[in-house]
Design an enzyme around this catalytic site. Sequence first.
Site, PDB file in Angstrom:
ATOM      1  CD  GLU A   1      47.302  43.101  41.037  1.00  0.00           C
ATOM      2  OE1 GLU A   1      46.847  42.083  41.565  1.00  0.00           O
ATOM      3  OE2 GLU A   1      47.413  43.234  39.807  1.00  0.00           O
TER       4      GLU A   1
ATOM      5  CD  GLU B   1      30.863  40.433  38.405  1.00  0.00           C
ATOM      6  OE1 GLU B   1      32.090  40.521  38.163  1.00  0.00           O
ATOM      7  OE2 GLU B   1      30.007  41.151  37.854  1.00  0.00           O
TER       8      GLU B   1
ATOM      9  CB  SER C   1      49.674  44.244  31.393  1.00  0.00           C
ATOM     10  OG  SER C   1      48.305  44.091  31.624  1.00  0.00           O
TER      11      SER C   1
ATOM     12  CD  GLN D   1      50.065  39.592  37.715  1.00  0.00           C
ATOM     13  OE1 GLN D   1      49.622  40.662  37.286  1.00  0.00           O
ATOM     14  NE2 GLN D   1      49.749  39.106  38.888  1.00  0.00           N
ATOM     15  N   GLY D   2      52.594  36.576  34.265  1.00  0.00           N
ATOM     16  CA  GLY D   2      51.986  35.477  33.518  1.00  0.00           C
ATOM     17  C   GLY D   2      51.103  34.621  34.409  1.00  0.00           C
ATOM     18  CE1 TYR D   3      51.309  35.556  39.078  1.00  0.00           C
ATOM     19  CE2 TYR D   3      49.276  35.849  40.305  1.00  0.00           C
ATOM     20  CZ  TYR D   3      50.648  35.797  40.275  1.00  0.00           C
ATOM     21  OH  TYR D   3      51.345  35.992  41.439  1.00  0.00           O
TER      22      TYR D   3
HETATM   23  C1  LIG Z   1      43.449  45.679  31.449  1.00  0.00           C
HETATM   24  C2  LIG Z   1      43.725  44.302  31.965  1.00  0.00           C
HETATM   25  C3  LIG Z   1      45.032  43.944  32.246  1.00  0.00           C
HETATM   26  C4  LIG Z   1      45.330  42.653  32.690  1.00  0.00           C
HETATM   27  N1  LIG Z   1      46.641  42.321  32.922  1.00  0.00           N
HETATM   28  C5  LIG Z   1      46.946  41.052  33.302  1.00  0.00           C
HETATM   29  C6  LIG Z   1      48.312  40.657  33.451  1.00  0.00           C
HETATM   30  O1  LIG Z   1      49.236  41.461  33.256  1.00  0.00           O
HETATM   31  N2  LIG Z   1      48.580  39.383  33.790  1.00  0.00           N
HETATM   32  C7  LIG Z   1      47.587  38.470  34.016  1.00  0.00           C
HETATM   33  O2  LIG Z   1      47.907  37.336  34.353  1.00  0.00           O
HETATM   34  N3  LIG Z   1      46.277  38.809  33.866  1.00  0.00           N
HETATM   35  C8  LIG Z   1      45.949  40.089  33.511  1.00  0.00           C
HETATM   36  N4  LIG Z   1      44.626  40.437  33.348  1.00  0.00           N
HETATM   37  C9  LIG Z   1      43.598  39.411  33.487  1.00  0.00           C
HETATM   38  C10 LIG Z   1      42.715  39.542  34.704  1.00  0.00           C
HETATM   39  O3  LIG Z   1      43.396  39.179  35.873  1.00  0.00           O
HETATM   40  C11 LIG Z   1      41.497  38.660  34.430  1.00  0.00           C
HETATM   41  O4  LIG Z   1      40.789  39.230  33.346  1.00  0.00           O
HETATM   42  C12 LIG Z   1      40.584  38.547  35.624  1.00  0.00           C
HETATM   43  O5  LIG Z   1      41.199  37.803  36.639  1.00  0.00           O
HETATM   44  C13 LIG Z   1      39.236  37.880  35.232  1.00  0.00           C
HETATM   45  O6  LIG Z   1      39.482  36.673  34.617  1.00  0.00           O
HETATM   46  P1  LIG Z   1      38.819  36.318  33.192  1.00  0.00           P
HETATM   47  O7  LIG Z   1      39.058  37.463  32.274  1.00  0.00           O
HETATM   48  O8  LIG Z   1      39.333  34.975  32.787  1.00  0.00           O
HETATM   49  O9  LIG Z   1      37.262  36.247  33.456  1.00  0.00           O
HETATM   50  P2  LIG Z   1      36.474  35.036  34.131  1.00  0.00           P
HETATM   51  O10 LIG Z   1      37.184  34.586  35.355  1.00  0.00           O
HETATM   52  O11 LIG Z   1      36.181  34.029  33.087  1.00  0.00           O
HETATM   53  O12 LIG Z   1      35.150  35.772  34.552  1.00  0.00           O
HETATM   54  C14 LIG Z   1      34.105  36.068  33.618  1.00  0.00           C
HETATM   55  C15 LIG Z   1      32.972  36.706  34.403  1.00  0.00           C
HETATM   56  O13 LIG Z   1      32.473  35.793  35.380  1.00  0.00           O
HETATM   57  C16 LIG Z   1      32.521  36.362  36.668  1.00  0.00           C
HETATM   58  N5  LIG Z   1      32.907  35.334  37.650  1.00  0.00           N
HETATM   59  C17 LIG Z   1      33.960  34.483  37.567  1.00  0.00           C
HETATM   60  N6  LIG Z   1      34.000  33.695  38.664  1.00  0.00           N
HETATM   61  C18 LIG Z   1      32.973  34.076  39.466  1.00  0.00           C
HETATM   62  C19 LIG Z   1      32.514  33.643  40.741  1.00  0.00           C
HETATM   63  N7  LIG Z   1      33.140  32.687  41.406  1.00  0.00           N
HETATM   64  N8  LIG Z   1      31.421  34.264  41.262  1.00  0.00           N
HETATM   65  C20 LIG Z   1      30.776  35.263  40.583  1.00  0.00           C
HETATM   66  N9  LIG Z   1      31.188  35.703  39.361  1.00  0.00           N
HETATM   67  C21 LIG Z   1      32.249  35.118  38.818  1.00  0.00           C
HETATM   68  C22 LIG Z   1      33.610  37.427  36.585  1.00  0.00           C
HETATM   69  O14 LIG Z   1      33.418  38.450  37.547  1.00  0.00           O
HETATM   70  C23 LIG Z   1      33.412  37.962  35.173  1.00  0.00           C
HETATM   71  O15 LIG Z   1      32.358  38.878  35.141  1.00  0.00           O
HETATM   72  C24 LIG Z   1      44.293  41.718  32.900  1.00  0.00           C
HETATM   73  C25 LIG Z   1      42.963  42.086  32.632  1.00  0.00           C
HETATM   74  C26 LIG Z   1      42.682  43.354  32.160  1.00  0.00           C
HETATM   75  C27 LIG Z   1      41.259  43.716  31.880  1.00  0.00           C
END
Ligand SMILES: Cc1cc2nc3c(=O)[nH]c(=O)nc-3n(C[C@H](O)[C@H](O)[C@H](O)COP(=O)(O)OP(=O)(O)OC[C@H]3O[C@@H](n4cnc5c(N)ncnc54)[C@H](O)[C@@H]3O)c2cc1C
Length: 405
Positions: A249, A383, A166, A131-133
């Site tokens: 999902e 969050e 992933s 999944q490339g999101y």
């Molecule tokens: C094990 C694992 C597998 C994953 N696999 C995939 C995958 O296969 N494909 C893919 O595309 N992604 C994948 N992800 C990514 C996952 O979808 C993102 O990590 C997630 O959406 C959070 O985005 P970020 O890491 O950029 O954190 P950010 O969005 O930068 O958030 C950082 C912090 O700020 C908080 N925050 C952000 N916005 C708000 C808001 N509006 N209000 C309050 N708090 C806020 C968040 O809760 C977090 O604590 C994976 C992540 C993990 C941990």
Amino acid sequence: MDLRDSSDDTAFRVEARSWLEENLTGEFAQVRGLGYHGAQHEGREVRLAWERHLGAAGWTCVGWPTEWGGRGATMSQQVIWNEEYVRAGGPARVGVMGEGLIGPTLISYGTDSQKRRFLEPIRMGTEFWCQGYSEPSAGSDLAGIRTKAVLDGDEWVINGQKVWTSYAQWSQWCFVVCRTDPEAPRHKGLSYLLVPMDQPGIEIRPLRQVTGTAEFNEVFFDNVRTASDMIVGEVNDGWRVALATLMFERGAGLLGDILQFRRQLDDVIERARKNGRSGEAVLRQRLAEAWARLYILRLNVLRSLTGLEGPVASPEASIAKLFWSNWHRDLGELAMDVDGMDATAAGAGDSPTDSAPDPYPLTESQRIFLFTRAGTIYGGSNEIQRNIIGERVLGLPPEPKATAR
Ligand SMILES: Cc1cc2nc3c(=O)[nH]c(=O)nc-3n(C[C@H](O)[C@H](O)[C@H](O)COP(=O)(O)OP(=O)(O)OC[C@H]3O[C@@H](n4cnc5c(N)ncnc54)[C@H](O)[C@@H]3O)c2cc1C
């Protein structure tokens, strides 16, 4: 809500249980219970063979319509299959992204030729997807993605970077959300492309997690190409399709996960009995609370699935996500506390294997403790789930949006 199986469901359960008993044998018995929660590398080759075995017998994609090779199983039958699978000790499934995310998305939004091209290999366990999101500055704020795709003749040309992808290192295809109209408002200039991974210009860099393993990756796209008809939905209408994928999902699979959680909790309780700590008042209380909260989670998920024959809609999905991910994280802490001082020492777990040459050895408690942090982030962080619940369940004022300067 009636928790008893109907007669059709009972027949389905018996069929599923006996097939699993007869087939999870021989080489497949070696991978029982392997590959879960931070251990996706475990027994990979045998699990791939198991995936093909399941596919050939019609036990992958049971909820897909029969027209596309599924069993057309009802929601309760999907729950039964997931529960029986975990009960039998089935290893973690390899093809979850295909079966659970892109497959249902293509069934709902794909063209006939996309369905004919992609669904069968997913079902038969011969092609895998990632999944490339997410991108370095677009995770929770998915609409902020910057990876670009430009049409060049009859091909899309893609440039940019994804992160946390992933299983990219094990996938033949990736569904990639790209920006195709940089001038349009954020949500309106995105498209949903299907991209082959085996081509020049794709660079996959594994990211080592705290568990010592590397299931997710950075993926770089440098003039990567895919055919112009490898788009799901219309050009610049990718946001709608991307959200639909997220809706798939979770759902019936969560009941299987809950059973898996129950097994992990039972192991922790057993260890507390053995090391004499189950008599300590505070630990006893926490063990009982963990048991009760898991039971509540199961009932709530069953309630939200009752009468439903499609993806679980928010906000029920958000409540369940918040609940299970916190429960699982707490279980990790409880497991470490039950193990006591031993839990703080590394090196007590399994030795490295051929398929995992280098991870440092972890006990089961350590692995659960370290990996379950991830559950509170992926699939929408705690969050974000609280924001959804606040706004859509409690009717609180919407979160203030950052204004562009
Ligand atoms: C094990 C694992 C597998 C994953 N696999 C995939 C995958 O296969 N494909 C893919 O595309 N992604 C994948 N992800 C990514 C996952 O979808 C993102 O990590 C997630 O959406 C959070 O985005 P970020 O890491 O950029 O954190 P950010 O969005 O930068 O958030 C950082 C912090 O700020 C908080 N925050 C952000 N916005 C708000 C808001 N509006 N209000 C309050 N708090 C806020 C968040 O809760 C977090 O604590 C994976 C992540 C993990 C941990």
